[in-house]
Design an enzyme around this catalytic site. Structure first.
Site, PDB file in Angstrom:
ATOM      1  N   PHE A 166       0.808  -1.216   0.000  1.00 29.30           N
ATOM      2  CA  PHE A 166       0.000   0.000   0.000  1.00 29.30           C
ATOM      3  C   PHE A 166       0.843   1.270   0.000  1.00 29.30           C
ATOM      4  CE2 PHE A 166       0.914  -0.055   4.507  1.00 29.30           C
ATOM      5  CZ  PHE A 166       0.815   1.269   4.915  1.00 29.30           C
ATOM      6  N   LYS A 167       2.108   1.168   0.407  1.00 28.97           N
ATOM      7  CA  LYS A 167       2.965   2.349   0.433  1.00 28.97           C
ATOM      8  C   LYS A 167       3.135   2.962  -0.966  1.00 28.97           C
ATOM      9  CE  LYS A 167       3.772   1.695   4.837  1.00 28.97           C
ATOM     10  NZ  LYS A 167       5.053   1.396   5.435  1.00 28.97           N
TER      11      LYS A 167
END
Length: 482
Positions: free
Chosen positions: A125-126
């Protein structure tokens, strides 16, 4: 829109978005926040419901970055959020959605769903924020002719996302600290196999919190920071957090048909940046019922939300777990939430916050605890290794979906907070391929891998080992900086 520090709000002149974009920590050691959260109207919610991810990102981020010309910002979001970049979707999902919502099923009288945030180049998700940060950094540096030496710390996913977002960008070098031997084999290979000359991987002999403390110590040295143009990409950087606000709105629209409906989000949490973005979305007016903070065995945040006591652990008290990106015992972004909790009263906030250094903890009274639950909508949960193995097995057997270890922690906590009629969205943390050792333990087979990652661990690796010492890291930066 202007910004100030959580620790110097009454004394420092407010700054613009571009002023703080490259800075990370404020000079006084605090974290930047906007002087007020922009509010989203009912008309805007309705107008935004049908937007693409890139256009939604533009509409939300422009409220926080009004010193970037609208045409420039819109061009950046449309260049970053494309299906060509976010192509690692599961079968049946549309890459053009960027963050597709996958409904698992009906449980506890409501819908349980996953928001897919791991379709980017590093499968975590980063990427959702980091790809935007890379483009914003390059834009800001090109305008001024400056260069930047990024110093970051990672427990696994932030580092690879930052490096893939910054590799080859003009005027930027990246110095990424990670705890030696504490990441999964996939995470380690993903970072250390990069051969780009502007990327430097530093394996620190310690735990993530040691690496994070070094980043903060360097950021708290104004002279060194200025001389060597030090910037950060950890979620202490405000731009990282505000970029993550976007997918809460996108998830809400995907899970509802009308703006009078509410949803809840469960967020696997380490440094509190991801769930802090949810808090900001809620403060802006997004109809969020609950924000559930999910932890692993490093349960400092769960303890806080259950008891009102915040007790950051020492390095040796941080457990190495099978959800290693959450192996954090001092959550940097938690400061932003506590500042809001105290009504942005800087003096009262400081009187409480300094107790962490002087007494090792602080405890809130029952009135404050009630506000956290009722006014801010927070709840929490904890997961163990056996819990996540059981959750991975159950989700696979029940729904035919393989989830990573961190997302499993989120699902476990979410199931404890279901409310009939209010959809529960669990934010996916990473694709399971990044933690295949534990997936194989749970399911007896390796995790599926997206195309192009089949031989990652066999690639040559380039990194240096350093002691958990601020001066050693400074010396390394001086030797290799732009």
């Amino acid at each position: 829109m202007k910004y100030f520090s959580t620790r110097g709000a009454a004394h420092a002149a407010p700054k613009s978005f571009l002023d703080i974009l490259l800075a990370g920590l404020a000079d006084d050691g605090g974290l930047y926040l906007p002087t007020e959260y922009p509010q989203v109207t009912a008309a805007e919610l309705s107008a935004w419901r049908g937007l693409s991810y890139a256009d939604l990102a533009f509409e939300i981020i422009r409220k926080f970055a009004d010193d970037i010309p609208a045409d420039d910002l819109h061009a950046i979001t449309r260049r970053v959020y494309t299906p060509e970049v976010y192509r690692n979707v599961r079968d049946g999902e549309n890459a053009a959605d960027i963050t597709p919502l996958r409904v698992l099923g009906e449980e506890g009288g409501t819908t349980l769903a996953l928001l897919a945030l791991s379709n980017g180049p590093t499968l975590a998700f980063k990427d959702m924020a980091m790809q935007l940060i890379g483009a914003l950094f390059e834009y800001a540096l090109a305008r001024t002719g400056q260069h930047l030496n990024i110093l970051g710390a990672t427990s696994g996913d932030t580092g690879s996302a930052a490096e893939y977002a910054m590799r080859g960008r003009k005027g930027v070098k990246v110095f990424m600290l990670s705890p030696k031997g504490k990441m999964s084999a996939f995470q380690t290979a993903q970072m250390f196999s990069l051969q780009d000359p502007n990327i430097f991987n530093l394996a620190v002999e310690g735990v993530f919190d040691d690496a994070q403390d070094i980043v903060k110590a360097v950021s708290n040295d104004p002279a060194f920071k200025a001389k060597w143009a030090i910037g950060t990409v950890n979620s202490i950087n405000w731009a990282r957090v505000v970029a993550q606000v976007v997918y809460y709105f996108k998830g809400y629209f995907a899970a509802t048909k009308a703006n009078d409906e509410r949803v809840s989000f469960t967020v696997p949490s380490g440094n509190f940046g991801n769930i802090c973005a949810g808090h900001i979305a809620r403060m802006m007016g997004l109809p969020v019922a609950r924000l559930v903070c999910a932890t692993n065995e490093n349960d400092v945040l769960d303890e806080f939300f259950r008891t009102g006591s915040y007790r950051p652990r020492k390095g040796a008290e941080t457990w190495h777990t099978s959800s290693p990106s959450m192996d954090i015992s001092k959550a940097s972004n938690f400061e932003r939430f506590v500042f809001d909790l105290f009504g942005r009263d800087a003096d009262e906030f400081r009187r409480t916050w300094v107790k962490i250094d002087s007494e090792g903890s602080f405890t809130l009274d029952e009135e404050m605890r009630a506000r956290i639950r009722d006014e801010f909508g927070f709840a929490s949960g904890r997961s163990s290794h056996e819990d996540r193995l059981a959750t991975i097995r159950d989700i696979d057997a029940r729904y035919g979906v393989v989830v990573d270890t961190h997302t499993a922690d989120g699902i476990k906590a979410a199931r404890e907070q279901l409310e009939p009629g209010i959809p529960m969205i669990v934010l996916e943390t990473a694709l399971p391929a990044k933690f295949t050792e534990t997936i194989e333990q749970a399911l007896g087979r390796p995790a599926p891998r997206p195309q192009g990652f089949e031989h990652l661990e066999g690639l040559p690796q380039r990194f240096d080992v350093l002691p958990a010492d601020t001066e050693a890291v400074k010396a390394y930066i001086v030797k290799h900086a732009t």
